[in-house]
Write an enzyme that holds these catalytic residues in place. Structure first.
Site, mmCIF file in Angstrom:
data_model
loop_
_atom_site.group_PDB
_atom_site.id
_atom_site.type_symbol
_atom_site.label_atom_id
_atom_site.label_comp_id
_atom_site.label_asym_id
_atom_site.label_seq_id
_atom_site.Cartn_x
_atom_site.Cartn_y
_atom_site.Cartn_z
ATOM 1 N N HIS A 1 14.855 58.901 63.041
ATOM 2 C CA HIS A 1 13.883 58.645 61.980
ATOM 3 C C HIS A 1 14.266 59.289 60.654
ATOM 4 O O HIS A 1 13.584 59.116 59.657
ATOM 5 C CB HIS A 1 12.489 59.097 62.434
ATOM 6 C CG HIS A 1 11.957 58.254 63.553
ATOM 7 N ND1 HIS A 1 10.685 58.395 64.063
ATOM 8 C CD2 HIS A 1 12.516 57.247 64.261
ATOM 9 C CE1 HIS A 1 10.507 57.515 65.037
ATOM 10 N NE2 HIS A 1 11.599 56.816 65.171
ATOM 11 N N ARG B 1 6.632 56.864 60.970
ATOM 12 C CA ARG B 1 6.410 56.790 62.408
ATOM 13 C C ARG B 1 6.012 58.121 63.042
ATOM 14 O O ARG B 1 6.073 58.276 64.250
ATOM 15 C CB ARG B 1 7.685 56.255 63.078
ATOM 16 C CG ARG B 1 8.010 54.831 62.674
ATOM 17 C CD ARG B 1 9.468 54.474 62.904
ATOM 18 N NE ARG B 1 10.358 55.146 61.957
ATOM 19 C CZ ARG B 1 11.665 54.934 61.862
ATOM 20 N NH1 ARG B 1 12.243 54.060 62.659
ATOM 21 N NH2 ARG B 1 12.402 55.580 60.975
#
Ligand code: NAG
Length: 729
Positions: free
Chosen positions: A231, A389
Site C-alpha cells: 500500500h 485502504r
C-alpha cells in the site's frame, strides 16, 4: 512470388495510409458537441453511482462488491485523471459511431480521426493536462525532501515514479482485441488455441482449502508488513461508475460484460453457488489511464490500454503521508506549527493517539451493528490515513496507527532538539527520517525473508548508487500478480492477545471476515495492543501447494452478513486478465527460468505431479496459466516464502525502486554519515515499544520466537537523534 505478394501488400498499406492521412478534419462544432455529450453521459453515470453508493451504505445494504469498489475509488487528483480518461474514451466512442455510419468497414476510432483533432479532444476533455510536464525549477528543497507526489524525484524525466501516472509494463500487454478488451472477455475466443477456464473454477479446484498450515519461522506480522508495503507502492483505481456507460445496466445486477463491468462467471456445480447459478460475482475493470488505449500514441505512450498507479513508486511511507499535495495537507495538523500529523480528537487509546476520522458521506465502516447484532451499538466513521485502504483489516489499521504515532513522536523529539525549526521544517525532516526507516526495515528485514538469499545476492546486493536512467515505476505484473503472494500467507483469524500474550478474555480472536472495515474494534476493543501482540506472537499462514488460500478470503471476502461475498483468488486472476497480463510461461521466460511447454515440464517446475496435472486439466497449456496463480503454485525458494518466478519479479521491482530513487537513504548527500549510522539502529521492535503499551517483544518481531525469549523494551536500542541537531551559529 513472395516479393510480389509483399509489394502488393505494401501498396495496399500505403493506399490505406494515405487514405487515413487524407481523413478530413472534423468540424469544431462536431467535436465540441461530442465532448459535451460524452461529459454529460459520464457525469450522469458518476452522479448515479455516487448517489446509489451513499444510499446503499446509508441503508446498510453495501454489498461486499460495493465495499471493494468504494475502497478502489480514485480520489483527489486520481479521480480527476480517471474522469478525464472516461470523457475522452466516451467522446471517441461517440465520434466513432457517428462516423461509423459513413464508413463501410468499422476501423478503430483513432484511425478515423486526425492527430490534430485528437489533440483538440484531449484538450477539451482535460486529458492533455495529465501529460503536461510540471516545472521543477520553482519547487524548493528538491535535493533535501521528496515532493508528495514524487514528481521531480527524477530530474531528467520529472514524472518518473510519481503518483497518478500509467503503470509500467515489462512485457507487452495481451488484450483480446490487442488494444483494450480483457483476455477472456469473449469466453468463446481461444487464447493460444485453448479456451481460458473460468477464474472461479480455477479457484475452486486449485486454491480451495479448509486446512491451514502455520509458518514455523515467521510471525503474522510478516503477512501484514507485506500488505503495508504494497500500500506504499501501488493503488490501481476503478472507474467510479457502477453501471455500463453504453447500456446503463448496473454491473452488480447482471452477468453482461459491458465496460466497465467484467463480472466473474460462476461455473456449473459451484460448491458455494450450487448448480446452474444465474449469479455472477461483480467485477469492475480498472480505470484506463488518460491517453492510453486508443489514444495513447498521442502522448508517445504505447497504444494499448494501461492502468494507473495513484501512488508513488518509492518506498516513502505514502501510507502515512499521502501521495499528492492535497492529501498530504489534509493529513497535517496545521492549527499548530509543530510539524505534526492530525490525530483523532474524539477518542484515544489509553492516552495514545489514534488516526483521525474520515469526513465522508459514505461510511462503509459502520459495520458494528451488522457484525455484533446489537442495533444500539455506537458506530464510528472510517479512519483517515495516507492510503485509502487503511481500514481494510484491523492489523493493517494498527500498522497505520504505529506510523502516525512514530511520526508525531519523532517530530516532538526533533522540535526539542531544534527549537528554532518551524512546523514545515519539522514535518519534512521527520518525513525524511520515516522514509529512511521504512526503506531499511523493508530491504534489511522484510525482503530477504520473502525472496530468499539467492534473489537478494542476485538482484539486491550492496547499494550500487543512484542511476537516473533506471525507471522505478511499479510494473503491472508486480502489482497485479507477484506482490499478491501475501494473500496465501493470511490466516483465517485476526488474533488478539492480552498482556501475558495469551488469548484475550474480553476481546477474543475473531474470524478474519469479522475484522474487515472495523475501526470500531480499535476504538472500543482495547486499542492497538491486543492486535499488535497477535501479530508478533502468532504465526503467519504457510504457503503450501496443498493449502493455498483460506476460505475466509475465497468464500467470505468483505462479507458482513448474508450477501454475495467475493473470492479474492478469482478476483486476482480476473484482474490479471482485465490488465492484459501475459501468461505464466512468458513470465518464466522473462525471468530466464525454464519455460514449461507441456505437462511433463510443468510437473518438473512445480515438483508436484498432482498440482501440475490439475493446472493442465484446466488450462491445457502452461502459456495460459494466469500468472498470479502460476507463480503462487510454485514451490518456495530456499529461505524464502515465494517461488522462483515471484522471487525474480519482486526482487527486480525492488531493485529498480532502490536504484531509481534519487532520495534513497544511502545515496550521497541525502543524510550525513552520522545520521546513516543512527538510522541503522531502527527496528520494528523499537517502533512497537515506543508507540504502544507493550513492554516485552520479540527482538525481531518478524521471526517466530517462544515467549520466554521475548526482550524487555528497555533492552532494545533506540535511534539517536543527536546527528539532527543543527548548529545555529
Ligand atoms: C493539533 O496540534 C495541537 C497542538 O499539539 C493539538 O492540541 C490539537 O489537538 C491537534 N489537532 C489535531 C486535529 O490533531
Amino acid at each position: 512470388m513472395k516479393w510480389v505478394v509483399g509489394l502488393i501488400a505494401a501498396g495496399l498499406y500505403l493506399c490505406l495510409q494515405s487514405h487515413v492521412n487524407a481523413e478530413p478534419r472534423l468540424s469544431r462544432t462536431l467535436i465540441e458537441r461530442a465532448v459535451m455529450e460524452a461529459k454529460a453521459t459520464v457525469d450522469s453515470a458518476y452522479e448515479y453511482s455516487r448517489r446509489e453508493s451513499i444510499e446503499r451504505v446509508k441503508r446498510n445494504l453495501a454489498s461486499p462488491a460495493d465495499v471493494l469498489r468504494l475502497m478502489k475509488q480514485p480520489v483527489g487528483r486520481g479521480r480527476i485523471a480517471v474522469r478525464a480518461a472516461d470523457y475522452m474514451d466516451n467522446t471517441l466512442t461517440l465520434i466513432k459511431s457517428s462516423l461509423g455510419n459513413r464508413q463501410k468497414r468499422s476501423i478503430n476510432a483513432t484511425d478515423l480521426i486526425s492527430e490534430e483533432d485528437l489533440q483538440i479532444i484531449a484538450d477539451l476533455t482535460g486529458c492533455s493536462a495529465r501529460h503536461r510536464v510540471p516545472s521543477c525549477k520553482t519547487t524548493p528543497n528538491l535535493d533535501r525532501f521528496r515532493t508528495s507526489s514524487s514528481v521531480c524525484n527524477n530530474r531528467k524525466n520529472e514524472r518518473m515514479g510519481s503518483s497518478n501516472t500509467p503503470i509500467t509494463r515489462w512485457l507487452p500487454a495481451e488484450y483480446q482485441d490487442k488494444i483494450s478488451l480483457p483476455k477472456g472477455w469473449d469466453p468463446r475466443r481461444r487464447v493460444n488455441r485453448r479456451f481460458l477456464p473460468l477464474v472461479r473454477e480455477v479457484s475452486n479446484k486449485i486454491l480451495h482449502t479448509t486446512v491451514v498450515d502455520s509458518d514455523p519461522l515467521y510471525t503474522y506480522l510478516l503477512t501484514f508488513f507485506a500488505q503495508w508495503t504494497d500500500h506504499d507502492l501501488s493503488f490501481t483505481p476503478h472507474s467510479p461508475v457502477i453501471r455500463s456507460f453504453s447500456s446503463g445496466i448496473d454491473c452488480d445486477k447482471s452477468c453482461d460484460r459491458t465496460e466497465p463491468c467484467f463480472p466473474v462467471e460462476i461455473p456449473r456445480q459451484d460448491p458455494r453457488f450450487g448448480r446452474n447459478s444465474e449469479e455472477c460475482i461483480p467485477f469492475f475493470r480498472s480505470a484506463a489511464g488518460c491517453g492510453s488505449g486508443n489514444t495513447g500514441h498521442l502522448f508517445g505512450a504505447p497504444t494499448v490500454r494501461q492502468q494507473m498507479n495513484t501512488l508513488t513508486a518509492f518506498v516513502d511511507v505514502g501510507q502515512v503521508y499521502g501521495s499528492d499535495e492535497a492529501k498530504a495537507r489534509l493529513l497535517r495538523n496545521l492549527t499548530s506549527d509543530k510539524g505534526l500529523l492530525k490525530v483523532n480528537t474524539e477518542y484515544n487509546d489509553n492516552g495514545r493517539e489514534l488516526l483521525p476520522f474520515e469526513k465522508k458521506s459514505t461510511n462503509m465502516c459502520a459495520t458494528r451493528a451488522r457484525i455484533t447484532g446489537d442495533n444500539n451499538a455506537t458506530e464510528v466513521p472510517c479512519f483517515l490515513a495516507g492510503d485509502e485502504r487503511s481500514n481494510e483489516n484491523i492489523a493493517l489499521t494498527s500498522i497505520h496507527t504505529l506510523g502516525l504515532r512514530e511520526h508525531n513522536r519523532l517530530a516532538r523529539a526533533l522540535a526539542k532538539l531544534n527549537p528554532h525549526w518551524n512546523g514545515e521544517r519539522i514535518y519534512q525532516e521527520t518525513r525524511k527520517i520515516m522514509g529512511a526507516l521504512f526503506q531499511i526495515l523493508t530491504y534489511r528485514d522484510f525482503l530477504p525473508r520473502i525472496v530468499g538469499p539467492d534473489a537478494i545476492n542476485k538482484f539486491l546486493p550492496t547499494y550500487p548508487g543512484y542511476d537516473e536512467e533506471v525507471d522505478p515505476g511499479i510494473s503491472n505484473v508486480f502489482a497485479t500478480a507477484a506482490f499478491r503472494f501475501g494473500h496465501l500467507m493470511i490466516q483465517p483469524f485476526m488474533f488478539r492477545l492480552d498482556e501475558k500474550y495469551t488469548a484475550h478474555e474480553k476481546y477474543p480472536t475473531v474470524l478474519l471476515h469479522k475484522a474487515f472495515f472495523t475501526p470500531w474494534r480499535v476504538v472500543f476493543e482495547g486499542g492497538l495492543d491486543p492486535i499488535v501482540r497477535g501479530m508478533v506472537a502468532r504465526k503467519a499462514k504457510l504457503t503450501t501447494q496443498k493449502h493455498m488460500l483460506t476460505d475466509e478470503l475465497r468464500e467470505r471476502l468483505f462479507k458482513f452478513t448474508a450477501e454475495l461475498a467475493l473470492d479474492l483468488g478469482a478476483l486476482n486472476m480476473q484482474r490479471g486478465r482485465d490488465h492484459g497480463l501475459p501468461g505464466y510461461a512468458k513470465w518464466r521466460e522473462f525471468c530466464r527460468l525454464s519455460v514449461p511447454r507441456n505437462r511433463r515440464d510443468l510437473r518438473r517446475v512445480m515438483q508436484n505431479r498432482t498440482l501440475a496435472n490439475s493446472l493442465m486439466d484446466l488450462y491445457r497449456t502452461p502459456k495460459n496459466i494466469d500468472v498470479w496463480l502460476g507463480g503462487a503454485s510454485e514451490p518456495l525458494v530456499r529461505g524464502g516464502r515465494v517461488g522462483p518466478l515471484f522471487a525474480c519479479l519482486i526482487a527486480t521491482q525492488f531493485q529498480k525502486i532502490r536504484q531509481g530513487d534519487r532520495l534513497w537513504w544511502e545515496n550521497t548527500g541525502v543524510f550525513t554519515e552520522d545520521q546513516r549510522e543512527s538510522l541503522k539502529k531502527t527496528s520494528l521492535a523499537r517502533i512497537i515499544c515506543d508507540n504502544t503499551g507493550i513492554t516485552k517483544v520479540p527482538q525481531q518481531p518478524l521471526e517466530n520466537q517462544p515467549r520466554s525469549r521475548f526482550t524487555k523494551c528497555s533492552d532494545i536500542p533506540a535511534i539517536d537523534l543527536s546527528p539532527w541537531k543543527e548548529d545555529i551559529n
